[in-house]
Design a protein around this motif. Structure first.
Motif, short mmCIF file in Angstrom:
data_model
loop_
_atom_site.label_atom_id
_atom_site.label_comp_id
_atom_site.label_asym_id
_atom_site.label_seq_id
_atom_site.Cartn_x
_atom_site.Cartn_y
_atom_site.Cartn_z
N GLN A 185 -49.18 -21.93 6.27
CA GLN A 185 -47.81 -22.19 5.81
C GLN A 185 -47.46 -21.38 4.57
O GLN A 185 -46.92 -21.88 3.60
CB GLN A 185 -47.60 -23.69 5.58
CG GLN A 185 -47.79 -24.48 6.86
CD GLN A 185 -47.28 -25.89 6.75
OE1 GLN A 185 -47.13 -26.45 5.66
NE2 GLN A 185 -46.98 -26.48 7.88
N PHE A 186 -47.87 -20.13 4.62
CA PHE A 186 -47.56 -19.17 3.55
C PHE A 186 -48.16 -19.56 2.20
O PHE A 186 -47.57 -19.31 1.15
CB PHE A 186 -46.04 -18.95 3.45
CG PHE A 186 -45.55 -17.94 4.47
CD1 PHE A 186 -45.65 -18.20 5.83
CD2 PHE A 186 -45.04 -16.72 4.08
CE1 PHE A 186 -45.25 -17.27 6.78
CE2 PHE A 186 -44.63 -15.78 5.02
CZ PHE A 186 -44.73 -16.06 6.36
N PHE B 24 -49.72 -8.76 0.46
CA PHE B 24 -48.89 -7.55 0.33
C PHE B 24 -47.60 -7.67 1.15
O PHE B 24 -46.55 -7.19 0.74
CB PHE B 24 -49.69 -6.32 0.80
CG PHE B 24 -48.93 -5.04 0.68
CD1 PHE B 24 -48.75 -4.41 -0.54
CD2 PHE B 24 -48.36 -4.45 1.81
CE1 PHE B 24 -48.03 -3.23 -0.64
CE2 PHE B 24 -47.64 -3.27 1.72
CZ PHE B 24 -47.48 -2.65 0.49
N TYR B 25 -47.69 -8.34 2.29
CA TYR B 25 -46.51 -8.46 3.15
C TYR B 25 -45.52 -9.51 2.62
O TYR B 25 -44.32 -9.41 2.89
CB TYR B 25 -46.92 -8.87 4.57
CG TYR B 25 -47.81 -7.90 5.29
CD1 TYR B 25 -47.82 -6.54 4.98
CD2 TYR B 25 -48.67 -8.34 6.30
CE1 TYR B 25 -48.64 -5.66 5.66
CE2 TYR B 25 -49.49 -7.46 6.99
CZ TYR B 25 -49.48 -6.13 6.66
OH TYR B 25 -50.29 -5.25 7.33
N HIS B 26 -46.04 -10.52 1.95
CA HIS B 26 -45.20 -11.63 1.47
C HIS B 26 -45.53 -11.88 0.00
O HIS B 26 -46.36 -12.75 -0.32
CB HIS B 26 -45.46 -12.88 2.31
CG HIS B 26 -45.41 -12.62 3.79
ND1 HIS B 26 -46.55 -12.49 4.56
CD2 HIS B 26 -44.36 -12.42 4.61
CE1 HIS B 26 -46.19 -12.22 5.81
NE2 HIS B 26 -44.88 -12.19 5.87
N PRO B 27 -44.90 -11.13 -0.90
CA PRO B 27 -45.31 -11.14 -2.31
C PRO B 27 -45.18 -12.49 -3.02
O PRO B 27 -45.74 -12.66 -4.10
CB PRO B 27 -44.36 -10.12 -2.95
CG PRO B 27 -43.81 -9.32 -1.83
CD PRO B 27 -43.83 -10.18 -0.62
N SER B 28 -44.45 -13.43 -2.43
CA SER B 28 -44.36 -14.74 -3.08
C SER B 28 -45.65 -15.55 -2.92
O SER B 28 -45.85 -16.54 -3.61
CB SER B 28 -43.17 -15.53 -2.52
OG SER B 28 -43.32 -15.70 -1.13
N GLU C 61 -54.89 -6.04 7.01
CA GLU C 61 -54.12 -7.03 7.79
C GLU C 61 -55.04 -8.07 8.44
O GLU C 61 -56.04 -7.72 9.04
CB GLU C 61 -53.33 -6.29 8.86
CG GLU C 61 -52.37 -7.14 9.64
CD GLU C 61 -51.43 -6.30 10.49
OE1 GLU C 61 -50.38 -5.89 9.97
OE2 GLU C 61 -51.78 -6.02 11.65
N ILE D 78 -48.68 -17.82 12.07
CA ILE D 78 -48.33 -17.00 13.24
C ILE D 78 -48.31 -15.52 12.88
O ILE D 78 -48.67 -14.67 13.68
CB ILE D 78 -46.91 -17.39 13.74
CG1 ILE D 78 -46.88 -18.84 14.22
CG2 ILE D 78 -46.46 -16.46 14.86
CD1 ILE D 78 -45.46 -19.34 14.45
N VAL D 79 -47.86 -15.23 11.67
CA VAL D 79 -47.65 -13.83 11.28
C VAL D 79 -48.85 -13.29 10.50
O VAL D 79 -49.59 -14.06 9.90
CB VAL D 79 -46.37 -13.68 10.43
CG1 VAL D 79 -45.15 -14.13 11.21
CG2 VAL D 79 -46.48 -14.47 9.13
N PRO D 80 -49.04 -11.98 10.50
CA PRO D 80 -50.16 -11.40 9.75
C PRO D 80 -49.97 -11.54 8.24
O PRO D 80 -48.84 -11.57 7.75
CB PRO D 80 -50.13 -9.92 10.15
CG PRO D 80 -49.26 -9.82 11.34
CD PRO D 80 -48.28 -10.95 11.25
N HIS E 8 -53.16 -13.55 13.16
CA HIS E 8 -53.16 -14.98 13.47
C HIS E 8 -54.52 -15.42 14.03
O HIS E 8 -55.03 -14.83 14.98
CB HIS E 8 -52.06 -15.25 14.50
CG HIS E 8 -52.01 -16.63 15.04
ND1 HIS E 8 -51.96 -17.74 14.23
CD2 HIS E 8 -52.00 -17.09 16.31
CE1 HIS E 8 -51.90 -18.82 14.98
NE2 HIS E 8 -51.94 -18.46 16.25
#
Lengths: 176, 126
Positions: free
Chosen positions: B47-48, B111-115, B86, B70-72, B89
């Motif tokens: 969940q991020f 790197f893909y989701h900086p938060s 990377e 679900i996402v890389p 999932h």
């Protein structure tokens, strides 16, 4: 804010005229129509991302766009897998068509821009687009989805798209 | 004993693996000052979020990141000194922290989701 107002906000975010006719309220769509809207929304953002990769020279825009392609493709793959498992097929509907019409207008607008003007407009559109879609998914779709597995997938998707919204917000602020 | 910030450098021994497999050789990457064996820690990405967001390890330990989303995702040092690459999932990648670190506290992100951010604190075996 009622559902109709949300739709109007979403329509504005997608570059639509507020006079655009929408046959059904989002909350009236069935699970398969909702799935089609979500799938369409994913494809639209993938199109925006490809446009950004083609026009922008900004590395951060490129990184963001690649993330949009990667994530939205992954979500759509999961959605198609679930529909296959359920033996169902997403149903095209007026809202999906309206989203596509709005995206065509927005892509036309964006494709005329270059340099910083494009980057700023793309980032702002990504923020507005994710805000609008997240609002629809959270307040109109998820409460009305009947199938538990579809609902779970939408809840997971919402987490992803909220992260995108936060990322777009960071990008917008940085480009100012 | 904590690492000295000024004189130590560190190296990540990348041992990327997929499908949640960790090579046994990684589990005894290094031993220092005694018989305590290095171990592999698991960080779940769900969940991020990196879970746990704060992790204390010893020099020579490994970390295995397992992606439940679900996402890389990636686990990437803020200073870009290491990167898992990377992680798809339901797959995992592991890194061994096998040499001294410049700073015992390492911040990393996706790197893909900086938060998505988390922190590792490295100590050495006493």
């Amino acid at each position: 804010m009622n559902i109709k107002s949300k739709i109007l906000m979403a329509a504005l975010a997608f570059g639509l005229s507020t006079t655009t006719a929408i046959a059904k309220e989002p909350s009236e769509l069935n699970d398969l129509e909702i799935a089609h809207v979500a799938y369409t929304a994913d494809l639209i953002d993938i199109k925006y991302a490809h446009l950004a990769l083609a026009i922008s020279n900004n590395q951060e825009i490129h990184d963001f766009a690649r993330t949009m392609i990667r994530d939205h493709e992954a979500v759509n793959e999961q959605a198609l897998g679930l529909l296959k498992k359920l033996g169902a097929e997403a149903q095209n509907n007026k809202l999906s068509q309206t989203l596509n019409e709005g995206a065509t207008v927005k892509i036309d607008e964006l494709s005329k821009l270059r340099g910083a003007a494009f980057d700023t407009a793309y980032a702002a559109n990504e923020l507005g687009y994710h805000k609008a879609v997240n609002d629809l998914v959270e307040n109109a779709f998820i409460p009305n989805i009947e199938n538990a597995e579809v609902k779970t997938l939408f809840q997971a998707g919402l987490k992803i798209f909220k992260a995108h919204e936060a990322h777009a917000d960071m990008m917008v602020k940085k480009l100012k | 004993m904590k690492l000295n910030n000024t004189r130590r450098s560190f190296l990540i021994k990348s041992t990327a693996v997929s499908a949640a497999v960790v090579f046994p050789s990684m589990l005894i990457a290094k031993e220092e000052k005694g018989s305590t064996k290095a171990i592999t820690h698991t960080v779940e990405i769900e969940q991020f979020k990196f879970k746990p967001e704060k992790l204390e390890i010893k020099l020579g330990d490994s970390i295995r990141w397992v992606n439940r989303d679900i996402v890389p995702h990636t686990a990437t040092a803020i200073d870009k000194s290491w990167d898992t690459g990377e992680i798809l999932h339901n797959e995992s990648k592991a890194l061994t922290f096998s040499k001294d670190a410049k700073n015992p506290i390492i911040e990393y992100y996706c790197f893909y989701h900086p938060s998505m951010k988390a922190k590792i604190t490295i100590t050495v075996f006493d």
